[in-house]
Design a protein around this motif. Structure first.
Motif, mmCIF file in Angstrom:
data_model
loop_
_atom_site.group_PDB
_atom_site.id
_atom_site.type_symbol
_atom_site.label_atom_id
_atom_site.label_comp_id
_atom_site.label_asym_id
_atom_site.label_seq_id
_atom_site.Cartn_x
_atom_site.Cartn_y
_atom_site.Cartn_z
ATOM 1 N N ARG A 25 0.848 -1.200 0.000
ATOM 2 C CA ARG A 25 0.000 0.000 0.000
ATOM 3 C C ARG A 25 0.884 1.251 0.000
ATOM 4 O O ARG A 25 1.830 1.352 0.784
ATOM 5 C CB ARG A 25 -0.913 -0.011 1.221
ATOM 6 C CG ARG A 25 -1.994 1.061 1.182
ATOM 7 C CD ARG A 25 -3.110 0.725 2.139
ATOM 8 N NE ARG A 25 -3.961 -0.309 1.589
ATOM 9 C CZ ARG A 25 -5.105 -0.087 0.955
ATOM 10 N NH1 ARG A 25 -5.524 1.154 0.782
ATOM 11 N NH2 ARG A 25 -5.833 -1.083 0.508
ATOM 12 N N THR B 192 2.811 4.699 0.476
ATOM 13 C CA THR B 192 3.127 5.519 1.645
ATOM 14 C C THR B 192 3.899 6.741 1.174
ATOM 15 O O THR B 192 4.782 6.623 0.320
ATOM 16 C CB THR B 192 3.982 4.718 2.644
ATOM 17 O OG1 THR B 192 3.265 3.566 3.070
ATOM 18 C CG2 THR B 192 4.325 5.556 3.859
ATOM 19 N N ALA C 108 -1.876 13.379 2.032
ATOM 20 C CA ALA C 108 -3.211 12.818 2.245
ATOM 21 C C ALA C 108 -4.147 13.180 1.096
ATOM 22 O O ALA C 108 -4.957 12.357 0.666
ATOM 23 C CB ALA C 108 -3.775 13.310 3.575
ATOM 24 N N LEU D 17 -3.305 10.833 -1.714
ATOM 25 C CA LEU D 17 -3.701 9.444 -1.505
ATOM 26 C C LEU D 17 -5.209 9.288 -1.379
ATOM 27 O O LEU D 17 -5.764 8.255 -1.753
ATOM 28 C CB LEU D 17 -3.031 8.893 -0.244
ATOM 29 C CG LEU D 17 -1.511 8.757 -0.287
ATOM 30 C CD1 LEU D 17 -0.978 8.359 1.085
ATOM 31 C CD2 LEU D 17 -1.091 7.722 -1.328
ATOM 32 N N TYR E 131 -8.565 10.523 1.445
ATOM 33 C CA TYR E 131 -8.978 10.210 2.818
ATOM 34 C C TYR E 131 -9.921 9.028 2.813
ATOM 35 O O TYR E 131 -10.589 8.766 1.802
ATOM 36 C CB TYR E 131 -9.656 11.428 3.440
ATOM 37 C CG TYR E 131 -8.704 12.559 3.767
ATOM 38 C CD1 TYR E 131 -7.962 12.551 4.941
ATOM 39 C CD2 TYR E 131 -8.544 13.635 2.881
ATOM 40 C CE1 TYR E 131 -7.091 13.593 5.250
ATOM 41 C CE2 TYR E 131 -7.666 14.671 3.177
ATOM 42 C CZ TYR E 131 -6.946 14.643 4.363
ATOM 43 O OH TYR E 131 -6.075 15.672 4.655
ATOM 44 N N VAL F 238 -6.979 8.401 5.973
ATOM 45 C CA VAL F 238 -5.576 8.009 5.947
ATOM 46 C C VAL F 238 -5.119 7.628 7.346
ATOM 47 O O VAL F 238 -5.807 7.869 8.342
ATOM 48 C CB VAL F 238 -4.683 9.152 5.414
ATOM 49 C CG1 VAL F 238 -5.026 9.492 3.980
ATOM 50 C CG2 VAL F 238 -4.794 10.391 6.310
ATOM 51 N N LEU G 152 -6.166 15.263 10.522
ATOM 52 C CA LEU G 152 -4.775 14.924 10.257
ATOM 53 C C LEU G 152 -3.827 15.901 10.950
ATOM 54 O O LEU G 152 -2.850 15.489 11.597
ATOM 55 C CB LEU G 152 -4.527 14.921 8.748
ATOM 56 C CG LEU G 152 -3.085 14.690 8.296
ATOM 57 C CD1 LEU G 152 -2.583 13.321 8.746
ATOM 58 C CD2 LEU G 152 -2.965 14.827 6.778
ATOM 59 N N VAL H 53 2.400 9.165 5.724
ATOM 60 C CA VAL H 53 0.949 9.087 5.561
ATOM 61 C C VAL H 53 0.651 7.925 4.616
ATOM 62 O O VAL H 53 1.324 7.756 3.591
ATOM 63 C CB VAL H 53 0.377 10.403 4.996
ATOM 64 C CG1 VAL H 53 -1.099 10.245 4.649
ATOM 65 C CG2 VAL H 53 0.567 11.534 5.993
ATOM 66 N N GLN H 54 -0.361 7.150 4.972
ATOM 67 C CA GLN H 54 -0.730 5.988 4.173
ATOM 68 C C GLN H 54 -2.253 5.908 4.106
ATOM 69 O O GLN H 54 -2.942 6.199 5.092
ATOM 70 C CB GLN H 54 -0.169 4.712 4.807
ATOM 71 C CG GLN H 54 -0.315 3.460 3.975
ATOM 72 C CD GLN H 54 0.425 2.295 4.615
ATOM 73 O OE1 GLN H 54 0.215 1.962 5.769
ATOM 74 N NE2 GLN H 54 1.320 1.678 3.857
ATOM 75 N N SER H 55 -2.779 5.528 2.939
ATOM 76 C CA SER H 55 -4.229 5.376 2.828
ATOM 77 C C SER H 55 -4.687 4.214 3.703
ATOM 78 O O SER H 55 -3.967 3.227 3.875
ATOM 79 C CB SER H 55 -4.629 5.142 1.375
ATOM 80 O OG SER H 55 -3.999 3.984 0.858
#
Length: 282
Positions: free
Chosen positions: A75, A77, A90, A93, A95, A97, A125, A146-148
């Motif tokens: 996934r 990042t 974010a 990617l 939201y 997140v 966030l 930040v990652q979904s």
């Protein structure tokens, strides 16, 4: 009593195998594997890497690319060195997140507050970013990303490493205390067969959590078995890979998400006879 029962079960399985009753399993083939591309990436990384007796740890982008050559998706990042960068990441990617620290002493330590999940908008966030840095340190120390968000499921860990005596070993367990504190891990020699993978995920003590324990929804174990087999194939095809660490792997009702990945390389060992020893059946 449990040890005696397990020993008898092994005897029964061995006898069935000798009589040709038990299916030995097979190592599956996948059309989506790019063995040549993975080999080129490995050779380049070893040529460019700094000499280290522990090998060369691939950067995040190279690790994602290498795994992708074998159909293993990680996934996305994005780095978040500040709150503005986090908001930009974010937005890119989408939201919701997750905000995570990647500092070595905090990696995979959600219990220390280094992971904030289900952040639905920029205000949440930025608030989480401020709380994270106030509690744990500066962005330079925490290395936030930040990652979904991944679909909810069971957190697991998949690893492969070279054992000096046995060769390449594939390991599986649930992420967190189950594997770290209790050692609830299952191991198989590489190359693993489809039967090996199916038995492996069912052999840990915490396996009921994958199959609907106490009315929970069972997760996608076929997807998990396929991931194990693809990691096994990757390590078997490329002896330069001395370790693969996928953690956590969130297995949902449909599909799974690899949220973190690490790969270490080293020149292949002098021995080339590593692998499972199989007695012939007569």
């Amino acid at each position: 009593a449990e040890r005696a029962v397990r020993a008898l079960a092994e005897v029964v399985q061995y006898a069935a195998w000798r009589r040709g009753i038990a299916e030995p399993g097979k190592v599956p083939e996948y059309d989506t594997i790019d063995e040549a591309g993975a080999g080129a990436l490995i050779r380049r990384a070893l040529a460019e890497g700094v000499a280290d007796p522990r090998g060369v740890r691939l950067g995040d982008d190279d690790a994602v690319e290498l795994l992708g050559r074998y159909g293993i998706s990680v996934r996305p990042t994005l780095p978040a060195p500040g709150p503005d960068a986090a908001a930009t990441a974010a937005a890119r990617l989408g939201y919701p997140v997750a905000l995570k620290t990647t500092a070595p002493h905090l990696r995979h330590r959600a219990d220390l507050g280094g992971v904030r999940l289900d952040l639905g908008d920029e205000a949440q966030l930025r608030l989480a970013y401020g709380e994270l840095t106030d509690a744990l340190g500066t962005p330079a120390e925490l290395l936030p990303v930040v990652q979904s968000m991944a679909p909810r499921g069971v957190d697991t860990v998949v690893r492969a490493a070279i054992d000096p005596a046995a060769g390449a070993v594939l390991s599986f367990g649930l992420a967190g205390a189950a594997s770290e504190l209790l050692g609830d891990l299952a191991h198989r020699l590489v190359p693993a067969t489809d039967r090996d993978a199916a038995e492996q995920i069912r052999s840990i003590r915490a396996a009921p959590l994958l199959f609907g324990w106490r009315g929970s929804t069972p997760v996608d174990t076929p997807a998990l078995e396929e991931l194990l087999l693809r990691v096994s194939r990757l390590v078997d095809d490329h002896p330069e890979i001395v370790s693969v660490d996928l953690e956590p792997v969130v297995v949902a009702t449909h599909g799974l998400s690899v949220l973190g990945a690490g790969v270490r390389l080293a020149p292949p060992p002098a021995r080339d006879d590593f692998g499972p020893r199989r007695l012939p059946s007569y």
